[in-house]
Design a protein around this motif. Sequence first.
Motif, PDB file in Angstrom:
ATOM      1  N   LYS A  14      -4.023   0.324  -6.481  1.00  0.00           N
ATOM      2  CA  LYS A  14      -4.638   1.754  -6.327  1.00  0.00           C
ATOM      3  C   LYS A  14      -4.133   1.811  -4.551  1.00  0.00           C
ATOM      4  CE  LYS A  14      -8.357   5.145  -6.332  1.00  0.00           C
ATOM      5  NZ  LYS A  14      -7.783   5.567  -4.802  1.00  0.00           N
ATOM      6  N   THR A  15      -5.018   0.969  -3.961  1.00  0.00           N
ATOM      7  CA  THR A  15      -4.738   0.669  -2.400  1.00  0.00           C
ATOM      8  C   THR A  15      -3.351   1.007  -1.975  1.00  0.00           C
ATOM      9  OG1 THR A  15      -6.878  -0.447  -2.166  1.00  0.00           O
ATOM     10  CG2 THR A  15      -5.082  -0.272  -0.091  1.00  0.00           C
ATOM     11  N   ALA A  16      -2.511   0.226  -2.710  1.00  0.00           N
ATOM     12  CA  ALA A  16      -1.117   0.252  -2.332  1.00  0.00           C
ATOM     13  C   ALA A  16      -0.536   1.660  -2.411  1.00  0.00           C
ATOM     14  CB  ALA A  16      -0.342  -0.898  -3.417  1.00  0.00           C
ATOM     15  N   LEU A  67      -4.484  -3.897   5.651  1.00  0.00           N
ATOM     16  CA  LEU A  67      -4.859  -5.237   5.281  1.00  0.00           C
ATOM     17  C   LEU A  67      -5.582  -5.211   3.847  1.00  0.00           C
ATOM     18  CD1 LEU A  67      -5.471  -8.160   6.483  1.00  0.00           C
ATOM     19  CD2 LEU A  67      -7.779  -7.122   6.997  1.00  0.00           C
ATOM     20  N   MET A  68      -5.078  -6.064   3.045  1.00  0.00           N
ATOM     21  CA  MET A  68      -5.431  -5.868   1.654  1.00  0.00           C
ATOM     22  C   MET A  68      -6.398  -7.031   1.368  1.00  0.00           C
ATOM     23  SD  MET A  68      -3.338  -3.735   0.672  1.00  0.00           S
ATOM     24  CE  MET A  68      -2.980  -3.788  -1.185  1.00  0.00           C
ATOM     25  N   VAL A  69      -7.716  -6.958   1.451  1.00  0.00           N
ATOM     26  CA  VAL A  69      -8.829  -7.719   1.402  1.00  0.00           C
ATOM     27  C   VAL A  69      -9.308  -8.046   0.106  1.00  0.00           C
ATOM     28  CG1 VAL A  69     -11.270  -7.834   2.114  1.00  0.00           C
ATOM     29  CG2 VAL A  69      -9.603  -6.507   3.604  1.00  0.00           C
ATOM     30  N   HIS A 114       3.857  -2.324   5.415  1.00  0.00           N
ATOM     31  CA  HIS A 114       3.468  -3.722   5.411  1.00  0.00           C
ATOM     32  C   HIS A 114       2.291  -3.888   4.579  1.00  0.00           C
ATOM     33  CE1 HIS A 114       6.203  -4.727   8.626  1.00  0.00           C
ATOM     34  NE2 HIS A 114       6.081  -3.408   8.970  1.00  0.00           N
ATOM     35  N   TYR A 115       2.034  -4.474   3.420  1.00  0.00           N
ATOM     36  CA  TYR A 115       0.876  -5.117   2.928  1.00  0.00           C
ATOM     37  C   TYR A 115       0.500  -6.224   3.337  1.00  0.00           C
ATOM     38  CZ  TYR A 115       1.724  -1.044   0.114  1.00  0.00           C
ATOM     39  OH  TYR A 115       1.855   0.501  -0.229  1.00  0.00           O
ATOM     40  N   VAL A 116      -0.659  -6.486   4.048  1.00  0.00           N
ATOM     41  CA  VAL A 116      -0.884  -7.622   4.745  1.00  0.00           C
ATOM     42  C   VAL A 116      -2.011  -8.639   4.165  1.00  0.00           C
ATOM     43  CG1 VAL A 116      -1.740  -8.565   7.111  1.00  0.00           C
ATOM     44  CG2 VAL A 116      -0.181  -6.710   7.029  1.00  0.00           C
TER      45      VAL A 116
END
Length: 474
Positions: free
Chosen positions: A234-236, A224-226, A254-256
């Motif tokens: 960076k998270t990705a 979950l991309m908050v 999946h980037y949500v």
Amino acid sequence: MKWKEEGYPARLEERLPDDVVRCHLSPRNCKIRPGQHGFCMVRANRDGRLVSLNYGRSVHATEETIETEAVFHYEPGARILSMGNIGCMLNCDYCHNWKTSQARYVADKDVFYYTPEQVVDIARRHQIDVISWTYNDPVVWHEFVVETAKLAQEAGIVNLYKSAFFISPEAIEELIPVIDIFSISIKSIDPKYYRKITKGWLEPVLDGTEQVYRAGKHVEVSTLMVTDLSDNEKTAADVASFVLDRLGPEVPTHYVRFHPDYKMTDTIRTPIDRLEAARQVGLDMGLRHVYLGNVYDTESVNTRCYSCGQLQVTRYGLNARILGVTMAGLCTQCGADANIKRIPKGVRRPAVVQDLPADVKFDTATFDWYGDVRALHVQVRNDSAQEQQVYYRRNLSDTRSSEWSVLDLQPNESYRFIAAKSEAEEAGVAVAVPPNCTSSLHQVFDRAHFPTTEADSGSLNADVTPLPLFVPQR
């Protein structure tokens, strides 16, 4: 809370002196004294024994599509029977199932009771080939999941486990023989984020994900991309590195898209351009299958052959069409492995009719899509002593509608299913019920979730936050 009154013998119990028990279901290893509960609030010590308080306690069983579970590479478009329970081993600040995941907020009226046999029977009668253990999180439903999944397996039904996977290695070993698909939500690769936002810790999640992958199970990973917290490159990159280093490049990732909910409502939905950038990071690093979640009108939800570029699966919202994948899971153009597993029966659909029976007076309800509310849970009930048929269809435009799908209901059966927008020009849905049957429409925001709000109650903001709103207890 009446649903807590009866306890069921729990697995993974360690008995300690003075009638204390330790629960080895999650990495917390909760030490529980007589009369007390663990962190999840649904595992307790009753007279010196560990019991489950949510065995067979569920939200309403609901027919959905496999895409609702961030699973794109196992029989795309498959109908699933979603089963969700009460309680959770985490307490994420943005939880969209907070009214069931946090046991203190559960109302008796929202709890349904099922036996393992009933769950399997529902799937078989409605020709559903996948049971999904989902919503708040199936970890704390361990006994019911393991026992029901085994019955489903014996009936030829596939089991899907959608989880944040804060779970012990011992519990995973009990799942591996009966679960076919693991869809794992990795909230972040930042240990501090995990502690602060989820109230859990990271490494057991990563270890558990690798454990099921090494066991040969079908695994898909989502994050979950908050907004302004983890919706960055960076998270990705961190998620992609984990998948590449400890799993494999073929694992769908999946980037949500995030929507504000629970304790995190003073923000906005994830900007689409940040999600697209995250996806490109994953592809550039070598992942073969990278998708966006909770988005519409983008190529980034479709599947193309990583070898020749052939379009293999198209998706709109929670609907999918297989175009270029054989039953053996190969590209129809170049023969490369599409990394897509198929169910031998394919996707089984309900029967359809062109027109409603003319000799029955139907009560028809309609709902038009608006904002980001592009899915409904439709709940129908047969209050008669005879079998009944209800009907539903898509209103594709002002002048065009689909055929009516037919749903058979047993006497006194309550059934719930999702209707999600299937194309850009689709206007909404219609549901027709005969006398002695009732229906209600419940708005769903993004992927399916609980709680839901009846359509005539409206949404606080069609593009940001669904109802009901969380109000902190004082």
